[in-house]
Write an enzyme that holds these catalytic residues in place. Sequence first.
Site, PDB file in Angstrom:
ATOM      1  N   GLU A   1      -1.591  60.286 -19.748  1.00  0.00           N
ATOM      2  CA  GLU A   1      -1.759  59.342 -19.127  1.00  0.00           C
ATOM      3  C   GLU A   1      -3.568  59.177 -18.113  1.00  0.00           C
ATOM      4  OE1 GLU A   1      -0.337  56.813 -20.665  1.00  0.00           O
ATOM      5  OE2 GLU A   1      -0.919  55.224 -19.531  1.00  0.00           O
TER       6      GLU A   1
ATOM      7  N   THR B   1       3.991  60.059 -27.441  1.00  0.00           N
ATOM      8  CA  THR B   1       5.099  60.098 -27.103  1.00  0.00           C
ATOM      9  C   THR B   1       6.002  59.107 -28.109  1.00  0.00           C
ATOM     10  OG1 THR B   1       4.179  60.777 -24.697  1.00  0.00           O
ATOM     11  CG2 THR B   1       6.254  59.734 -24.751  1.00  0.00           C
TER      12      THR B   1
ATOM     13  N   GLY C   1      -9.934  65.145 -32.035  1.00  0.00           N
ATOM     14  CA  GLY C   1     -11.247  65.011 -31.802  1.00  0.00           C
ATOM     15  C   GLY C   1     -11.357  64.804 -30.518  1.00  0.00           C
TER      16      GLY C   1
END
Lengths: 365, 430
Positions: free
Chosen positions: B407, B185, B154
């Site tokens: 990012e 990751t 969310g």
Amino acid sequence: MYSFEPTEEQQMLVEAVGKYAGNDLRTAARDAEEGGELSKKLISKGWEIGLLQASIPEAYGGFGERSAVTGVLAVEEMAFGDLAGTLAVMTPSLFATPVLLAGSEEQKQTLLPKVIEGDWSPYTAALIEYAFDFDPLSLKTTATLKGEEYVLNGEKAFVPFANDAEAILVYANLDGQTQGFIVEKGAAGLTIGDEREKLMSLNALPLYRLKLDNVKIPAANRLGGASGHDFEPILAALRLATAATAVGVANAAFEYSLNYAKEREAFGVKIAQKQAIAFMLAEMRTEIEASRLLTWEAAWKLDTGKEDAFTDAYLAATGAADMAIMVTDRAVQILGGHGYIREHPVEMWMRNGRGFATFTGLAIV
Amino acid sequence: MPIEFEAPKPIVQTQFVLKTVAVEMMRAHSRYFDEHEHESPWDYIEFMHTAMKATGVGSLAPKEKPSPPSPLPEGEGGGDEKKEKRPPIAYQALAAQIEMLAWGDVGMYLVTPGGGLGAAAVQAAGTPEQKAKFLARFGGEKPTLAAMGMTEAGAGSDTASIRMRAVLDENTREWILNGEKIFVTAGDKALTEYEQLGRGFIVVWASIDPAAGRAGMRAFVVEAGTPGVRVTKLEHKMGIRASDTAAISLVDARVPYDNILGSPTVEKTTTGFKGAMATFDATRPLVAASGLGVARAALEFLKEKLAENGVQIRYGLPRQKLTSIERDVIEMDIMLRSAWLMVIKAVWMADNKKPNALESSMSKVKAGDVGTKITQKVVEILGPLGYSREFLAEKWFRDAKITDIYEGTGQINRLVVARQILGYSGKELR
Ligand SMILES: Cc1cc2nc3c(=O)[nH]c(=O)nc-3n(C[C@H](O)[C@H](O)[C@H](O)COP(=O)(O)OP(=O)(O)OC[C@H]3O[C@@H](n4cnc5c(N)ncnc54)[C@H](O)[C@@H]3O)c2cc1C
């Protein structure tokens, strides 16, 4: 090492240029554009900063050394004030810098002091030709060696201050190579257009067409002397100036539209608070930075004699031309209808902006 | 130092070495791992670990600045006194290494041992003691990975609305974490106990005071093997398939008090959030660098194929005389080089301790654009050769897209840039 910090000397120079650009050029720009004239006083003031003089060694009457990096820093800053004014101030460089880069020792000794000592005086150069596929590397104006003389034939366009130039460096095609030839004032067969060029912008800059009809030049007036010269370094320096001026004009448009967006309100907020506007500004700033760094790197490569300097100058100029029209177009968009009105400078910068794809030949660093 | 664009010698030398690694250990296996998602490139991981132990190459955990992460091959930048004279280049070296590894294979690069985003977060937000404690393991016997979990189902771009909760147990002086992170990751390699790997960790962002909003956000180092921490899912992705992307659930996971990065007190300021942002300032240009490595791979491949077919790019001609392919290639050259210079400037600023939030995000905006545009164009120009899985161009197209997403998406980074140039707060420009 990598470093992105100009030297102290460069910073001081840029600061001096910045003051002139902001206080003098910018203030005069609109009237100059509308009235079609830059005052002699204004040009002289810019000349006195000594950009060209500082790029020429003492032996030839100057007080420094040429650096393309310094050149692009200074020229960007000046163009931030006004493009036409910058091109006017820098016109003598179009003549002197190629002589410095490619002239014979004798040409440097005799010509450079004349250009740089004393007040700004109209020495200029003629590269551009009036053709959609104009290519500085394959000119239509020709030079042919006949006995002790070169004979020039053809037409040139967009030549700054040609009307009262003391001498013009005319580029012509000699056996497939672009070579410079020094044409003195009043040379027989040289006709300068009666009327100034009428362009979409740069109205303040007196630009002329030239006609060369069997203009005979002593062999000694070939740039570089009997064996001529390499054109690539000159072209690279011209391209770098195109790139740097494009960055300067784009930055002017960016800053102006940014400030406007922080003041202008719509729907109860500043328009800069709307992402559609804010994102345009972010992208403008990003692309300006991209072009600026590419230009710096190409200039540094030229200064340090790197193999790919010429290609990089080409890439920098090509990229900056695209960037400039994108940024200036958006600046007008950000001001909306007001951007289209000549009370604001952004429309003028947008007209400038479209020109950088065409302007190579009007400034050199 | 005056304006200069000479890549530092140690960087050039490392690039030289890494190129071989990229070709032999990565490219050669690119297709295999693309087609065998969730298998791990152990050979690469082990090789890199050994190489890094010897040289520091590829280390994603810059040591205490200003000394570089010693990515330097023998003989360069060796002695300490030498180092002191040189300007710091740790981040520059890292960016260059990452670009080269990503040129090899960006998915594999993402499982390079050495700490990744997890170590970067410790580096940016941790105390000196925490850095010493948590980063030492990367030089250990076995290759070790760390990860960073901010994103939740969310809460993606809107990092301030994460639901992960950390509560202090006053009796045991432990933090109890509850919630779920997604899209982590290297999360699997950081947390799951593989025989081949050392004990990793994941930096988990959580709130210690939901009422305080951003000010309540903190990062916690959660070690592999912590009871209650579980990898619940491995994603199947469009690209970067050699890299595991994990969902991680934390149920009453207890971590030691000192594993909170930075200050445990909630002040009126937004310290916690700023810690996250400081991490991003440091890592965004590095992520940008990885995207540009992919773009360079694609552009070089295109140029090779064009050359093989006798198509030359006539640099220097006016636009009007260029073919459409020449125009495209020239435009891509411009994009790629200028984007790379923006990355270099951002990391150069980081090395020299200049605030680089603007430059960092600009480099990410640019690289996100350039990476996707170049790889898309390359596939287009190559036609069937571009679209076929016989070559890697189509893979690079799939791989490159992630640069514009993680990012901080292209939009989020535009927001950061816009706020910087306008002098706006997050409230003034949402
Ligand atoms: C392969 C992969 C690896 C990842 N690795 C990690 C990791 O290691 N650690 C981690 O924490 N996260 C990781 N992420 C998560 C990644 O950072 C997020 O996916 C990303 O930040 C976007 O969040 P979202 O997916 O929830 O999209 P949303 O936030 O839902 O965004 C959807 C769209 O809305 C736009 N948008 C959102 N907010 C705004 C706004 N304010 N203004 C304008 N546009 C807006 C976005 O740009 C996007 O286009 C990874 C993701 C992927 C796919």
